[in-house]
Design a protein around this motif. Sequence first.
Motif, PDB file in Angstrom:
ATOM      1  N   PHE A 228     -61.646  20.538  15.036  1.00  0.00           N
ATOM      2  CA  PHE A 228     -60.944  21.380  16.008  1.00  0.00           C
ATOM      3  C   PHE A 228     -61.859  21.543  17.209  1.00  0.00           C
ATOM      4  N   GLU A 229     -61.290  21.371  18.403  1.00  0.00           N
ATOM      5  CA  GLU A 229     -62.090  21.442  19.624  1.00  0.00           C
ATOM      6  C   GLU A 229     -61.356  22.250  20.688  1.00  0.00           C
TER       7      GLU A 229
ATOM      8  N   LEU B 220     -61.909  17.127   9.192  1.00  0.00           N
ATOM      9  CA  LEU B 220     -60.961  17.788  10.086  1.00  0.00           C
ATOM     10  C   LEU B 220     -61.750  18.360  11.250  1.00  0.00           C
TER      11      LEU B 220
ATOM     12  N   PHE C 165     -55.399  12.217  16.362  1.00  0.00           N
ATOM     13  CA  PHE C 165     -55.803  13.350  17.188  1.00  0.00           C
ATOM     14  C   PHE C 165     -54.632  13.797  18.060  1.00  0.00           C
TER      15      PHE C 165
ATOM     16  N   ILE D  46     -56.863  18.925  17.850  1.00  0.00           N
ATOM     17  CA  ILE D  46     -57.113  18.921  16.417  1.00  0.00           C
ATOM     18  C   ILE D  46     -56.982  17.488  15.929  1.00  0.00           C
TER      19      ILE D  46
ATOM     20  N   SER E 171     -57.316  22.035  24.144  1.00  0.00           N
ATOM     21  CA  SER E 171     -57.490  22.197  22.709  1.00  0.00           C
ATOM     22  C   SER E 171     -57.043  20.924  22.004  1.00  0.00           C
TER      23      SER E 171
ATOM     24  N   SER F 193     -53.879  16.513  21.253  1.00  0.00           N
ATOM     25  CA  SER F 193     -54.512  17.390  22.242  1.00  0.00           C
ATOM     26  C   SER F 193     -53.472  17.971  23.177  1.00  0.00           C
TER      27      SER F 193
ATOM     28  N   SER G 290     -65.648  22.468  15.955  1.00  0.00           N
ATOM     29  CA  SER G 290     -65.844  22.714  14.526  1.00  0.00           C
ATOM     30  C   SER G 290     -65.379  21.499  13.741  1.00  0.00           C
ATOM     31  N   THR G 291     -66.169  21.119  12.731  1.00  0.00           N
ATOM     32  CA  THR G 291     -65.839  20.003  11.863  1.00  0.00           C
ATOM     33  C   THR G 291     -65.970  20.449  10.418  1.00  0.00           C
TER      34      THR G 291
END
Length: 279
Positions: free
Chosen positions: A230-231, A228, A176, A192, A190, A178, A250-251
Amino acid sequence: MQTSRAILFFCLSLLATSTHASNRYYADNTLEPSQGFAWDWGIGAGYYIEDSYLVGIDSYNDGFEPDIHLALSYDHFYLDYDQSQLSGGLTIGYSIVDKFEWGLDLVGTNIQSGFDETGLAFYEEDVIEELAGIKSRNYDFDVGLRLSRRFDNSQISFEYLHDISGAHNGWVMNSFFSQIIPWRNWEFRSGIGLSAYSEDFTNYYFGITPSEANSNRPVYTPSTSYSLIFEFHAEYPINQNWVFLTGWLSTWFSDDIHQSPIVSQEYQHKAKVGLRYVF
């Protein structure tokens, strides 16, 4: 024994997403060795909108959920429960090394929510037709090592975890990255991440055994898989104690997951807006 299992299930049932990262991934996390005992907590609530990846469940789901954050630390030990991040959850850890912006921790956390023929919530009584006849998949609890490197406003981390709950007895690897960007009074976060799951993990949660198969649900034996994530989060302090927050998660799932007969789509999204009171 039954009481301890009930307490564990209650804690894990507060976790509400398919996979969980937790606040330990973020560059400003407070999970560092402390001198003696230290703690911090906040509470609030938020309104969420999400879609489900399981077949038969309404692809649009919304409602209110609590926003609880509790961080406890004593010397090298720490416990963090964080719902302010959409991927947040329960983390228990021990800091082995914390030098020169590098960290090596022994951590334990929940990775996958359990589900059964009633869906993600075991206390529901109505059986979902498309899931009728499947066996219960239990929550897991995974323990392993986490290596992290911090920079000015960012952090990258890697984990290798193994299930010790007896749910799937498989492994999970997480990576991860960030970044936190302050702008005026706003704070934007943010991140990923990429996660890999062992064959035991994937087959336990998304495989179909002969006893579960029917005319619309064939036997399915997946291999290793990945996802994968994304936050994005934004926070704004309204005053000294109240904080406005919003976020999006989103995953996306690999073929071995989304081609399962009990999975309806290759992605899952969740959005949230809420308020938190910081003590």
